[in-house]
Write an enzyme that holds these catalytic residues in place. Structure first.
Site, mmCIF file in Angstrom:
data_model
loop_
_atom_site.group_PDB
_atom_site.id
_atom_site.type_symbol
_atom_site.label_atom_id
_atom_site.label_comp_id
_atom_site.label_asym_id
_atom_site.label_seq_id
_atom_site.Cartn_x
_atom_site.Cartn_y
_atom_site.Cartn_z
ATOM 1 N N ALA A 74 92.261 98.120 48.886
ATOM 2 C CA ALA A 74 91.168 97.633 48.045
ATOM 3 C C ALA A 74 91.724 96.926 46.815
ATOM 4 C CB ALA A 74 90.247 98.779 47.642
ATOM 5 N N TYR A 130 90.905 88.050 44.325
ATOM 6 C CA TYR A 130 89.761 87.449 43.640
ATOM 7 C C TYR A 130 89.956 87.379 42.129
ATOM 8 C CZ TYR A 130 87.448 87.319 48.083
ATOM 9 O OH TYR A 130 87.139 87.016 49.386
ATOM 10 N N PHE A 180 92.736 93.510 47.740
ATOM 11 C CA PHE A 180 91.528 92.699 47.933
ATOM 12 C C PHE A 180 91.044 92.147 46.588
ATOM 13 C CE2 PHE A 180 86.842 92.800 47.677
ATOM 14 C CZ PHE A 180 86.504 91.829 48.610
ATOM 15 N N TYR A 181 90.918 93.007 45.586
ATOM 16 C CA TYR A 181 90.429 92.570 44.280
ATOM 17 C C TYR A 181 91.399 91.602 43.610
ATOM 18 C CZ TYR A 181 86.744 96.011 44.782
ATOM 19 O OH TYR A 181 85.658 96.720 45.236
ATOM 20 N N GLU A 182 92.693 91.823 43.783
ATOM 21 C CA GLU A 182 93.685 90.901 43.213
ATOM 22 C C GLU A 182 93.527 89.498 43.791
ATOM 23 O OE1 GLU A 182 97.315 93.896 41.958
ATOM 24 O OE2 GLU A 182 97.143 93.321 44.076
#
Length: 172
Positions: A133, A140, A136-138
């Site tokens: 997760a 974005y 994933f955020y990195e």
């Protein structure tokens, strides 16, 4: 086409399964209570004219202490920085592998940016549930706070990204 709406008792959450028990349990046992007590707002995706929840995210007001931030992000901020926390984000396993996680995230970020136009928030915060997760955020634009699973991004950066991208108001 998926429709985004605030979670309500009419939504069917019993068949939701994102593959992470902690996220499933939070939706089924805590989301409506958090909503009614104004500690988090949960938004769900359903198919048009349906009530089965296929994805959800929860947003809440938050405060970040400047001293825990990387200097380039905390610079110029007060000691306590107003923020929005993306408390939960999950996609039912039936939707995995379609690239919809990013679409769901953009939906959440757009809603947070809109809210920050009325109630100031300088940062968006997320506490990643695991390393996957966090990665994933990195992708974005979120920056990890060293030594933690907490990631942050300036609201102004999110707003600029959303304004530069195609409309995210409709999902399919």
């Amino acid at each position: 086409m998926y429709v985004a709406a605030a979670l309500s008792p009419r939504h069917r959450i019993d068949s939701f399964d994102c593959g992470k028990e902690e996220l499933n349990t939070w939706l089924s046992k805590h989301a409506l209570h958090a909503q009614s007590s104004s500690t988090a707002r949960t938004f769900v995706w359903t198919e048009a004219d349906q009530t089965d929840v296929l994805a959800y995210y929860s947003l809440a007001g938050h405060v970040v202490e400047r001293e825990v931030l990387p200097k380039k992000i905390g610079r110029g901020s007060p000691d306590q920085i107003p923020a929005v926390i993306l408390a939960r984000l999950a996609l039912d396993e039936r939707l995995h592998g379609r690239g919809l996680g990013g679409v769901l995230l953009v939906d959440a970020l757009a809603r947070a940016v809109e809210a920050s136009m009325n109630v100031a928030a300088r940062l968006m915060v997320v506490d990643a549930i695991d390393e996957s997760a966090a990665t994933f955020y990195e992708k974005y634009g979120f920056t990890r706070i060293p030594g933690t699973m907490r990631l942050i991004q300036k609201m102004s950066s999110i707003k600029a990204s959303i304004e530069d991208s195609p409309s995210s108001s409709e999902t399919s």
